[in-house]
Enzyme design. Structure first.
Site, PDB file in Angstrom:
ATOM      1  N   CYS A   2      -1.405  21.057  -5.991  1.00 29.10           N
ATOM      2  CA  CYS A   2      -1.734  22.210  -5.162  1.00 29.10           C
ATOM      3  C   CYS A   2      -3.251  22.323  -5.168  1.00 29.10           C
ATOM      4  O   CYS A   2      -3.910  21.713  -5.996  1.00 29.10           O
ATOM      5  CB  CYS A   2      -1.153  23.491  -5.745  1.00 29.10           C
ATOM      6  SG  CYS A   2       0.639  23.497  -5.855  1.00 29.10           S
ATOM      7  N   TRP A  74       1.975  22.445  -2.734  1.00 30.53           N
ATOM      8  CA  TRP A  74       2.925  21.347  -2.607  1.00 30.53           C
ATOM      9  C   TRP A  74       4.077  21.700  -3.535  1.00 30.53           C
ATOM     10  O   TRP A  74       3.921  21.713  -4.762  1.00 30.53           O
ATOM     11  CB  TRP A  74       2.275  20.022  -3.014  1.00 30.53           C
ATOM     12  CG  TRP A  74       3.145  18.856  -2.721  1.00 30.53           C
ATOM     13  CD1 TRP A  74       3.366  18.290  -1.498  1.00 30.53           C
ATOM     14  CD2 TRP A  74       3.925  18.115  -3.655  1.00 30.53           C
ATOM     15  NE1 TRP A  74       4.247  17.253  -1.621  1.00 30.53           N
ATOM     16  CE2 TRP A  74       4.609  17.119  -2.925  1.00 30.53           C
ATOM     17  CE3 TRP A  74       4.126  18.196  -5.025  1.00 30.53           C
ATOM     18  CZ2 TRP A  74       5.460  16.201  -3.535  1.00 30.53           C
ATOM     19  CZ3 TRP A  74       4.984  17.292  -5.637  1.00 30.53           C
ATOM     20  CH2 TRP A  74       5.637  16.303  -4.874  1.00 30.53           C
ATOM     21  N   LYS A 479       0.319  -5.214  -0.607  1.00 30.45           N
ATOM     22  CA  LYS A 479      -0.799  -4.295  -0.319  1.00 30.45           C
ATOM     23  C   LYS A 479      -1.856  -5.012   0.505  1.00 30.45           C
ATOM     24  O   LYS A 479      -2.359  -4.486   1.479  1.00 30.45           O
ATOM     25  CB  LYS A 479      -1.453  -3.784  -1.606  1.00 30.45           C
ATOM     26  CG  LYS A 479      -0.892  -2.620  -2.326  1.00 30.45           C
ATOM     27  CD  LYS A 479      -0.658  -1.353  -1.588  1.00 30.45           C
ATOM     28  CE  LYS A 479       0.609  -1.380  -0.810  1.00 30.45           C
ATOM     29  NZ  LYS A 479       1.763  -0.737  -1.272  1.00 30.45           N
ATOM     30  N   HIS A 498       7.116 -26.265  -7.375  1.00 27.85           N
ATOM     31  CA  HIS A 498       8.338 -26.738  -6.716  1.00 27.85           C
ATOM     32  C   HIS A 498       8.203 -26.683  -5.196  1.00 27.85           C
ATOM     33  O   HIS A 498       9.202 -26.558  -4.491  1.00 27.85           O
ATOM     34  CB  HIS A 498       9.540 -25.918  -7.203  1.00 27.85           C
ATOM     35  CG  HIS A 498       9.772 -26.088  -8.677  1.00 27.85           C
ATOM     36  ND1 HIS A 498      10.296 -27.241  -9.222  1.00 27.85           N
ATOM     37  CD2 HIS A 498       9.475 -25.274  -9.728  1.00 27.85           C
ATOM     38  CE1 HIS A 498      10.345 -27.119 -10.536  1.00 27.85           C
ATOM     39  NE2 HIS A 498       9.844 -25.937 -10.866  1.00 27.85           N
TER      40      HIS A 498
HETATM   41  C1  F6R Z   1       4.251  -0.480   1.663  1.00 23.81           C
HETATM   42  C2  F6R Z   1       5.141   0.628   1.949  1.00 23.81           C
HETATM   43  C3  F6R Z   1       6.513   0.307   2.380  1.00 23.81           C
HETATM   44  C4  F6R Z   1       7.500   1.339   1.815  1.00 23.81           C
HETATM   45  C5  F6R Z   1       8.896   1.104   2.416  1.00 23.81           C
HETATM   46  C6  F6R Z   1       9.896   2.042   1.786  1.00 23.81           C
HETATM   47  O1  F6R Z   1       3.002  -0.034   1.214  1.00 23.81           O
HETATM   48  O2  F6R Z   1       4.773   1.773   1.859  1.00 23.81           O
HETATM   49  O3  F6R Z   1       6.882  -0.977   2.017  1.00 23.81           O
HETATM   50  O4  F6R Z   1       7.524   1.199   0.433  1.00 23.81           O
HETATM   51  O5  F6R Z   1       8.862   1.319   3.785  1.00 23.81           O
HETATM   52  O6  F6R Z   1       9.556   3.372   2.010  1.00 23.81           O
HETATM   53  P1  F6R Z   1      10.117   4.499   1.097  1.00 23.81           P
HETATM   54  O7  F6R Z   1       9.573   4.315  -0.267  1.00 23.81           O
HETATM   55  O8  F6R Z   1       9.664   5.775   1.737  1.00 23.81           O
HETATM   56  O9  F6R Z   1      11.609   4.366   1.111  1.00 23.81           O
END
Ligand code: F6R
Length: 603
Positions: A2, A74, A479, A498
């Site tokens: 928050c 939040w 990432k 492999h």
């Molecule tokens: C990658 C990413 C996605 C989510 C995937 C699942 O950085 O954010 O791969 O992890 O779309 O999303 P959630 O976790 O919201 O089910």
């Protein structure tokens, strides 16, 4: 998560509080509110929804006064609504309080206050603070505050107004951030120093376990024992626009990892989620599925590794949600399915959850959005508690998912007699150190970063690891590719020869993750194989003194030491940062990568 803002000075408080709240909105935006001393009493206006909703309400009736506090929420305890919004006022309207954090023993305190005649208007944990202050007030505000703090368990940053002391804001910091801004026209309190630069260039970073009394001209700080504390004034670097200090949500969210981890651990400690699950069921569990997509799947892979590591006798699988739903995975009364999802709305994962429950299986979800479909439809919930994640690429939620899965595996192992209570206590000693260690991981050396940016400009990057480091490698690779559009692959280090070794040539970048001490020599051998073909190697490891690793690596990125079950929470952090800076160097919009969306609600 928050946001707290406060102002006392010569100017009108309301516009200042509103301006601050707009910049703090990233910390939560399901409701917001302000409390201003209007000369006679404390006036409160609060609204569900974004800051713009509060703004509209204030445009109709703005409280006039020069001292006030504000909050953007939040939700943790109690759904987003007008009455669950902060500030909270005590039963005789003497105190108004804003809170960031979790009061772990609020139910206990609430029962006592109810017995004493207090009337509660919200479902939050925070409201108890206002009533407790009033019930302990005997004319001395400081005494009432210190007595209140001695009864609270949990983490909190607080802003407090008392109708008996107009012009004064009391604020408290325990395990949640709070800073004091010193201005020419008054003083401020705020959840982050970044937003304070809107108003001033001098600040006091409040020490943990401190209380401050802030007036227009003066600041006094004392400890929880009532003793006066010295403080230092620090300069705030000014930028054109506070929002620009964090140039993107992704960078901001990476820097929120330590605080998110504190919230996740604190939630777990308070909620004790495994105690809600039937003990016999846990003892007799034969099979666990971890289900998820993308980053959430990578977290599930770590979860499966942790269960295998900590206890024998359970059949564990991590499965891609979009595959699980079309396959014949067996589900019975001895099966637990763990659905991992940041948003809690991912269609494939949600479908798996429904399939499993239709077959009579139980579902535990690991979700960052408590009100989401997956959280709502699950039998049990691990609340990721990472705070809102806005950038499309998931970062802080992943670290918290892994932390919660480690806690889950640890408690499951205790419940099944695979590890002792004493062992659990030792793990908790590690857990409390993790946020600080995450902060260390965020201090990526500039020379290494530049080296990586230079080398990442290759057409392909490989991430290698063994054991859990292989799953971390998968997340690091995702990432990089999703935000920088550089092709990348993750490989189990021993598997490369492999076939994929054919792709290694002069100057290909290989990032190795090496946190498993007993596998270091094996990892070094795999790295020698790529080195012999001309690869440039960057290694993330806590074992920087290992001769073999030093000799084979072109650059070493040190990781802090922890117990092996927690490495995945830390080792990904430098790679998250590298991915961000590489994307930036390439001119990509890290927050909104092409073709992607934050919440994937279609199959
Ligand atoms: C990658 C990413 C996605 C989510 C995937 C699942 O950085 O954010 O791969 O992890 O779309 O999303 P959630 O976790 O919201 O089910």
């Amino acid at each position: 998560m928050c946001g707290i803002i406060g102002y006392t000075g010569a100017g009108e408080a309301c516009p200042i509080l509103l301006r601050g709240l707009r910049y703090l909105e990233y910390r939560g935006y399901d409701s917001s509110g302000i409390a201003v001393f209007n000369g006679t009493n404390i006036e409160i206006i609060k609204k569900e929804g974004r800051i713009s909703c509060l703004e509209r309400a204030l445009a109709e009736a703005e409280p006039k006064g020069t001292c006030g506090i504000g909050h953007t929420r939040w939700a943790t305890h109690g759904k987003p609504s007008d009455c669950n919004a902060h500030p909270f006022v005590s039963y005789n309207s003497k105190f108004a309080v804003v809170h960031n954090g979790i009061i772990e023993n609020y139910l206990e305190i609430k029962d006592c206050l109810l017995a004493g005649g207090a009337h509660f208007r919200s479902q939050t944990d925070s409201e108890v603070i206002a009533h407790l202050l009033e019930s302990l007030f005997g004319g001395d505000i400081r005494k009432a505050i210190l007595e209140t703090l001695s009864r609270l368990k949990g983490s909190y940053a607080l802003g407090i107004l008392c109708a008996d002391e107009p012009g004064k804001i009391y604020c408290v910091r325990k395990d949640n951030p709070l800073v004091i801004g010193l201005g020419d026209n008054g003083n401020y309190i705020c959840s982050d120093i970044v937003s304070l630069q809107l108003f001033t260039d001098r600040a006091i970073v409040l020490d943990n376990c401190s209380v401050a009394c802030v007036t227009a001209e003066n600041v006094e700080i004392f400890g929880f024992n009532g003793e006066k504390k010295e403080f230092q004034i620090v300069g705030i670097e000014r930028h054109g626009d506070a929002d620009k200090l964090f140039e993107s949500y992704m960078l901001k969210e990476i820097f929120e990892i330590p605080e998110s981890m504190r919230s996740a651990a604190s939630w777990y400690k308070y909620a004790r989620p495994l105690e809600r699950i039937d003990k016999e069921y846990l003892k007799n569990l034969r099979r666990i599925y971890f289900i998820g997509c993308g980053t959430a799947l990578h977290s599930g892979l770590i979860g499966a590794w942790l269960v295998r590591r900590l206890m024998p006798g359970i059949d564990v699988h991590a499965v891609v949600a979009s595959e699980f739903r079309y396959d014949n995975y067996e589900v019975d009364a001895g099966t637990l399915t763990v659905c991992v999802s940041q948003s809690g709305e991912t269609a494939d994962t949600l479908t798996c959850l429904r399939m499993v429950r239709a077959k009579g299986g139980k579902v535990l979800s690991v979700c960052n959005v408590k009100t989401s479909s997956i959280a709502h439809e699950s039998d049990y919930l691990l609340n990721t508690s990472a705070g809102p994640e806005v950038a499309v690429a998931s970062t802080k939620a992943y670290n918290c998912q892994n932390l919660l899965l480690a806690l889950f595996a640890m408690d499951l192992a205790v419940a099944r007699g695979a590890i002792s209570e004493d062992r659990r206590k030792i793990y908790w000693e590690d857990i409390v150190q993790l946020p600080r260690k995450a902060e260390e991981c965020l201090r990526l050396d500039k020379a290494i970063l530049d080296f990586c940016i230079d080398n990442f400009r290759r057409k392909c990057v490989f991430y290698l690891g063994r054991g859990q480091d292989y799953y971390t490698a998968m997340e690091c690779s995702l990432k990089l590719k999703e935000i920088s559009y550089i092709h990348s692959e993750a490989y189990a280090a021993g598997e490369l020869k492999h076939g994929t070794l054919a792709l290694i040539e002069e100057n290909v970048l290989v990032v190795a993750i090496a946190t498993q001490e007993e596998l270091i020599e094996k990892t070094v051998s795999s790295l020698e194989e790529v080195k012999a073909r001309g690869a440039v190697i960057v290694t993330l490891t806590p074992f920087t003194g290992e001769k073999g690793l030093r000799a084979v690596s072109d650059a070493l990125i040190p990781l802090p030491r922890t117990d092996e079950i927690f490495y995945s929470v830390l080792s990904v952090i430098p790679a998250q940062l590298m991915a961000y800076f590489i994307a930036r160097a390439k001119g990509c919009d890290a927050d909104k990568p092409r073709n992607l969306a934050k919440s994937v609600t279609v199959e």
